[in-house]
Design a protein around this motif. Structure first.
Motif, PDB file in Angstrom:
ATOM      1  N   THR A 133       0.869  -1.192   0.000  1.00  0.00           N
ATOM      2  CA  THR A 133       0.000   0.000   0.000  1.00  0.00           C
ATOM      3  C   THR A 133       0.891   1.221   0.000  1.00  0.00           C
ATOM      4  OG1 THR A 133      -0.110   0.013   2.427  1.00  0.00           O
ATOM      5  CG2 THR A 133      -1.845  -1.181   1.253  1.00  0.00           C
ATOM      6  N   LEU A 134       0.442   2.272  -0.661  1.00  0.00           N
ATOM      7  CA  LEU A 134       1.246   3.493  -0.735  1.00  0.00           C
ATOM      8  C   LEU A 134       0.313   4.709  -0.705  1.00  0.00           C
ATOM      9  CD1 LEU A 134       4.121   4.643  -1.096  1.00  0.00           C
ATOM     10  CD2 LEU A 134       3.717   4.598  -3.561  1.00  0.00           C
ATOM     11  N   VAL A 135       0.591   5.585   0.239  1.00  0.00           N
ATOM     12  CA  VAL A 135      -0.196   6.803   0.373  1.00  0.00           C
ATOM     13  C   VAL A 135       0.737   7.998   0.216  1.00  0.00           C
ATOM     14  CG1 VAL A 135      -1.698   8.171   1.862  1.00  0.00           C
ATOM     15  CG2 VAL A 135      -1.827   5.663   1.926  1.00  0.00           C
ATOM     16  N   VAL A 136       0.461   8.858  -0.744  1.00  0.00           N
ATOM     17  CA  VAL A 136       1.280  10.038  -1.003  1.00  0.00           C
ATOM     18  C   VAL A 136       0.418  11.278  -0.811  1.00  0.00           C
ATOM     19  CG1 VAL A 136       2.677  11.271  -2.712  1.00  0.00           C
ATOM     20  CG2 VAL A 136       2.712   8.769  -2.640  1.00  0.00           C
ATOM     21  N   ASP A 176      -4.291   7.604  -1.452  1.00  0.00           N
ATOM     22  CA  ASP A 176      -3.912   6.197  -1.578  1.00  0.00           C
ATOM     23  C   ASP A 176      -3.640   5.887  -3.057  1.00  0.00           C
ATOM     24  OD1 ASP A 176      -3.581   3.484  -1.593  1.00  0.00           O
ATOM     25  OD2 ASP A 176      -5.360   3.051  -0.361  1.00  0.00           O
ATOM     26  N   VAL A 177      -2.355   5.638  -3.382  1.00  0.00           N
ATOM     27  CA  VAL A 177      -1.992   5.341  -4.775  1.00  0.00           C
ATOM     28  C   VAL A 177      -1.561   3.874  -4.910  1.00  0.00           C
ATOM     29  CG1 VAL A 177      -1.331   7.710  -5.334  1.00  0.00           C
ATOM     30  CG2 VAL A 177       0.365   6.142  -4.356  1.00  0.00           C
ATOM     31  N   SER A 178      -2.075   3.037  -4.055  1.00  0.00           N
ATOM     32  CA  SER A 178      -1.759   1.608  -4.128  1.00  0.00           C
ATOM     33  C   SER A 178      -2.265   1.033  -5.455  1.00  0.00           C
ATOM     34  CB  SER A 178      -2.412   0.871  -2.952  1.00  0.00           C
ATOM     35  OG  SER A 178      -1.984   1.431  -1.723  1.00  0.00           O
ATOM     36  N   GLY A 179      -1.859  -0.192  -5.733  1.00  0.00           N
ATOM     37  CA  GLY A 179      -2.277  -0.819  -6.989  1.00  0.00           C
ATOM     38  C   GLY A 179      -1.181  -0.656  -8.022  1.00  0.00           C
ATOM     39  N   SER A 180      -1.546  -0.134  -9.195  1.00  0.00           N
ATOM     40  CA  SER A 180      -0.559   0.020 -10.271  1.00  0.00           C
ATOM     41  C   SER A 180       0.527   1.021  -9.922  1.00  0.00           C
ATOM     42  CB  SER A 180      -1.271   0.466 -11.558  1.00  0.00           C
ATOM     43  OG  SER A 180      -2.182  -0.526 -11.991  1.00  0.00           O
TER      44      SER A 180
END
Length: 238
Positions: free
Chosen positions: A19-22, A26-30
């Motif tokens: 998971t990535l949160v900027v 939340d920019v998770s996924g691709s």
């Protein structure tokens, strides 16, 4: 967005997050894969010009990185590490060390010329591949290819006698490339040739192989020719 040509990136520079949160998004996924930046200082400003002096590399400066060459490449379809677009990009930047990482596969170009036919800028990618391979040979980075050995044997025969004897060149090529002098296909070829060739012609061929004749009044012409060829090579490639 997927990272295309991920195989070109060192694994240690790829950062994967489940998971990535900027900035609260939340920019998770691709978008969960990031590439760490790097700084390259070891480049050669003159490298593009050097490759342009080799046959086939003249138009490398025209590339605008559309990728048509790689998409149409016969070898890329077999091995994604074989990437003409990438090597042209590195050539233009003068990143020789990066190119040398792929020195064992650049020579695998099969000269199908699909890349050259589709290139919208007349770069001749197939020629650039050959130019890079020849540069590596000249720098003794890679071993000489069989075609280079054949070319050298061919020219040595001309320098020495002013003419070509096919059998002599072929035997010289076999010796230079550590191949057996007697090969199955050669035996079949010889048997079929003997079946139809006049006896006098076979005797003449045998004598010419044993005592290679020289062109009349060849004298020092071969030495002069060899010196001229070496001079032109020095002018072209330095």
């Amino acid at each position: 967005m997927a990272i295309h040509e991920k195989s070109l990136i060192e694994p240690e520079r790829l950062l994967n997050h489940e998971t990535l949160v900027v900035d609260g998004v939340d920019v998770s996924g691709s978008w969960n894969t990031m590439i760490t930046p790097r700084t390259l200082r070891d480049y050669d400003d003159d490298f593009e010009e050097i490759i342009q002096k080799y046959g086939g590399g003249e138009n490398v400066h025209r590339c605008w990185q559309c990728g048509s060459c790689t998409n149409s490449c016969t070898m890329y379809a077999q091995n994604v590490q074989f990437n003409p677009r990438y090597w042209i990009y590195l050539t233009r930047l003068g990143l020789k060390d990066e190119i040398l990482k792929d020195k064992d596969i650049i020579w695998q170009c099969v000269s199908c010329n699909k890349c050259t036919n589709i290139c919208p800028k007349d770069v001749r990618p197939e020629g650039v591949m050959k130019a890079l391979a020849h540069w590596m040979q000249d720098q003794e980075i890679t071993e000489k290819s069989p075609s280079t050995h054949f070319d050298e044997v061919f020219w040595e025969e001309i320098y020495h006698t002013g003419r070509i004897e096919d059998a002599s060149v072929m035997m010289g090529f076999f010796k230079r490339t550590n191949q057996p002098l007697v090969q199955e296909w050669l035996m079949v070829f010889g048997q079929r040739m003997m079946k139809y060739m006049p006896v006098a012609q076979m005797i003449k061929m045998g004598l010419n192989y044993a005592i290679t004749p020289r062109t009349k009044s060849w004298g020092k012409t071969g030495e002069v020719l060899k010196a001229y060829v070496e001079e032109q090579k020095e002018v072209a490639h330095g």
